[in-house]
Design a protein around this motif. Structure first.
Motif, PDB file in Angstrom:
ATOM      1  N   UNK A 156      37.974  45.835  24.386  1.00  0.00           N
ATOM      2  CA  UNK A 156      37.708  47.230  24.765  1.00  0.00           C
ATOM      3  C   UNK A 156      37.303  47.361  26.231  1.00  0.00           C
ATOM      4  N   UNK A 157      36.615  46.356  26.774  1.00  0.00           N
ATOM      5  CA  UNK A 157      36.178  46.444  28.174  1.00  0.00           C
ATOM      6  C   UNK A 157      37.360  46.646  29.111  1.00  0.00           C
ATOM      7  N   UNK A 158      38.413  45.903  28.881  1.00  0.00           N
ATOM      8  CA  UNK A 158      39.561  45.993  29.769  1.00  0.00           C
ATOM      9  C   UNK A 158      40.218  47.364  29.688  1.00  0.00           C
ATOM     10  N   UNK A 159      40.260  47.939  28.510  1.00  0.00           N
ATOM     11  CA  UNK A 159      40.824  49.281  28.361  1.00  0.00           C
ATOM     12  C   UNK A 159      39.987  50.317  29.086  1.00  0.00           C
ATOM     13  N   UNK A 160      38.675  50.148  29.077  1.00  0.00           N
ATOM     14  CA  UNK A 160      37.779  51.112  29.704  1.00  0.00           C
ATOM     15  C   UNK A 160      37.755  51.016  31.224  1.00  0.00           C
ATOM     16  N   UNK A 161      37.817  49.800  31.754  1.00  0.00           N
ATOM     17  CA  UNK A 161      37.553  49.601  33.174  1.00  0.00           C
ATOM     18  C   UNK A 161      38.768  49.290  34.020  1.00  0.00           C
ATOM     19  N   UNK A 162      39.925  49.107  33.417  1.00  0.00           N
ATOM     20  CA  UNK A 162      41.107  48.727  34.178  1.00  0.00           C
ATOM     21  C   UNK A 162      41.762  49.947  34.822  1.00  0.00           C
ATOM     22  N   UNK A 163      42.148  49.797  36.039  1.00  0.00           N
ATOM     23  CA  UNK A 163      42.940  50.798  36.754  1.00  0.00           C
ATOM     24  C   UNK A 163      44.238  50.123  37.184  1.00  0.00           C
ATOM     25  N   UNK A 164      45.282  50.881  37.343  1.00  0.00           N
ATOM     26  CA  UNK A 164      46.597  50.310  37.638  1.00  0.00           C
ATOM     27  C   UNK A 164      46.594  49.385  38.857  1.00  0.00           C
ATOM     28  N   UNK A 165      45.894  49.752  39.913  1.00  0.00           N
ATOM     29  CA  UNK A 165      45.914  48.929  41.123  1.00  0.00           C
ATOM     30  C   UNK A 165      44.946  47.745  41.030  1.00  0.00           C
ATOM     31  N   UNK A 166      44.221  47.642  39.931  1.00  0.00           N
ATOM     32  CA  UNK A 166      43.284  46.528  39.749  1.00  0.00           C
ATOM     33  C   UNK A 166      43.549  45.856  38.402  1.00  0.00           C
ATOM     34  N   UNK A 167      44.690  45.217  38.283  1.00  0.00           N
ATOM     35  CA  UNK A 167      45.056  44.634  37.002  1.00  0.00           C
ATOM     36  C   UNK A 167      44.429  43.266  36.762  1.00  0.00           C
ATOM     37  N   UNK A 168      43.821  42.666  37.777  1.00  0.00           N
ATOM     38  CA  UNK A 168      43.216  41.348  37.615  1.00  0.00           C
ATOM     39  C   UNK A 168      41.704  41.399  37.415  1.00  0.00           C
ATOM     40  N   UNK A 169      41.133  42.569  37.568  1.00  0.00           N
ATOM     41  CA  UNK A 169      39.688  42.714  37.423  1.00  0.00           C
ATOM     42  C   UNK A 169      39.344  44.164  37.115  1.00  0.00           C
ATOM     43  N   UNK A 170      38.111  44.382  36.705  1.00  0.00           N
ATOM     44  CA  UNK A 170      37.664  45.737  36.376  1.00  0.00           C
ATOM     45  C   UNK A 170      37.598  46.602  37.627  1.00  0.00           C
ATOM     46  N   UNK A 171      37.472  47.883  37.414  1.00  0.00           N
ATOM     47  CA  UNK A 171      37.440  48.819  38.539  1.00  0.00           C
ATOM     48  C   UNK A 171      36.017  49.262  38.873  1.00  0.00           C
ATOM     49  N   UNK A 172      35.026  48.645  38.245  1.00  0.00           N
ATOM     50  CA  UNK A 172      33.632  48.997  38.520  1.00  0.00           C
ATOM     51  C   UNK A 172      32.892  47.760  39.008  1.00  0.00           C
ATOM     52  N   UNK A 173      31.697  47.974  39.500  1.00  0.00           N
ATOM     53  CA  UNK A 173      30.816  46.882  39.900  1.00  0.00           C
ATOM     54  C   UNK A 173      29.435  47.166  39.339  1.00  0.00           C
ATOM     55  N   UNK A 174      28.498  46.339  39.658  1.00  0.00           N
ATOM     56  CA  UNK A 174      27.123  46.554  39.218  1.00  0.00           C
ATOM     57  C   UNK A 174      26.196  45.899  40.225  1.00  0.00           C
ATOM     58  N   UNK A 175      25.027  46.483  40.401  1.00  0.00           N
ATOM     59  CA  UNK A 175      24.054  45.798  41.262  1.00  0.00           C
ATOM     60  C   UNK A 175      23.793  44.416  40.665  1.00  0.00           C
ATOM     61  N   UNK A 176      23.846  43.430  41.497  1.00  0.00           N
ATOM     62  CA  UNK A 176      23.773  42.059  40.977  1.00  0.00           C
ATOM     63  C   UNK A 176      22.520  41.343  41.449  1.00  0.00           C
ATOM     64  N   UNK A 177      22.373  40.179  40.926  1.00  0.00           N
ATOM     65  CA  UNK A 177      21.267  39.303  41.320  1.00  0.00           C
ATOM     66  C   UNK A 177      21.824  38.178  42.194  1.00  0.00           C
TER      67      UNK A 177
END
Length: 147
Positions: free
Chosen positions: A85-106
Motif C-alpha cells: 500500500x505504501x507504494x500506491x500512496x506515495x509513488x508519483x510517475x516521475x519518481x518510480x524508484x522511490x516515494x514522493x515524500x520525505x520526513x525529518x530524519x535523524x
C-alpha cells in the motif's frame, strides 16, 4: 551469545537480504527507509560496524535531489509486492524508484554517532543541504510552530 552479538548478527543478516547494498528492516519490508537507515547507522556505530554505518548514510544520500530532498522510501525493486500500500500512496510517475515524500530524519544524529571527522567533512555539504530543505519547503504557518 550476548545481546550485542545478537543485534550485530541481525543487522548483518538484514544487510545480506539486500545483496549487501543497505540494511533492510527485514521481514515484509525490504526497501530502504530513511528513518530505519538512520537508526541502523546509529546501531552499527555502537556495535563497531562503522563502515556499514557510513554505507547506510551514503546509500540514502545517493538519492538526494538538487534541493536537498531525500525520499523516505527507496524501492528495492520496481515491481511492487502484493499488498504494498505504501507504494500506491506515495509513488508519483516521475519518481518510480522511490516515494514522493520525505520526513525529518535523524541523519545528523547518525553522523554524530559514527564519529568520523574526516568522513563527516566529506558528507557535510549533503547533510546541510538536506536539513535546509525543510524550512525552504514547509508552509510558513508550520515554521512559526518551531519559534
Amino acid at each position: 551469545m550476548d545481546l550485542r552479538e545478537k543485534a550485530k548478527n541481525l543487522l548483518l543478516k538484514n544487510y545480506a537480504l539486500t545483496g549487501n547494498e543497505y540494511i533492510a528492516p527485514g521481514g515484509h519490508y525490504i526497501d530502504q527507509w530513511l528513518w530505519d537507515s538512520c537508526f541502523h547507522a546509529i546501531c552499527c556505530a555502537e556495535l563497531d560496524l562503522k563502515d556499514l554505518a557510513k554505507n547506510e548514510i551514503e546509500k540514502l544520500l545517493r538519492w538526494q535531489g538538487e534541493d536537498g530532498w531525500v525520499p523516505h522510501q527507496i524501492y528495492a525493486k520496481l515491481k511492487r509486492k502484493k499488498f504494498d500500500i505504501e507504494r500506491l500512496l506515495y509513488k508519483k510517475e516521475h519518481r518510480k524508484y522511490h516515494s514522493s515524500i520525505t520526513q525529518p530524519a535523524v541523519m545528523a544524529q547518525a553522523v554524530e554517532a559514527i564519529n568520523d571527522p574526516e568522513w563527516t567533512q566529506k558528507i557535510l555539504p549533503s547533510l546541510i543541504k538536506f536539513y535546509l530543505y525543510f524550512p525552504c519547503h514547509l508552509p510558513v504557518e508550520i515554521l512559526f510552530c518551531f519559534l
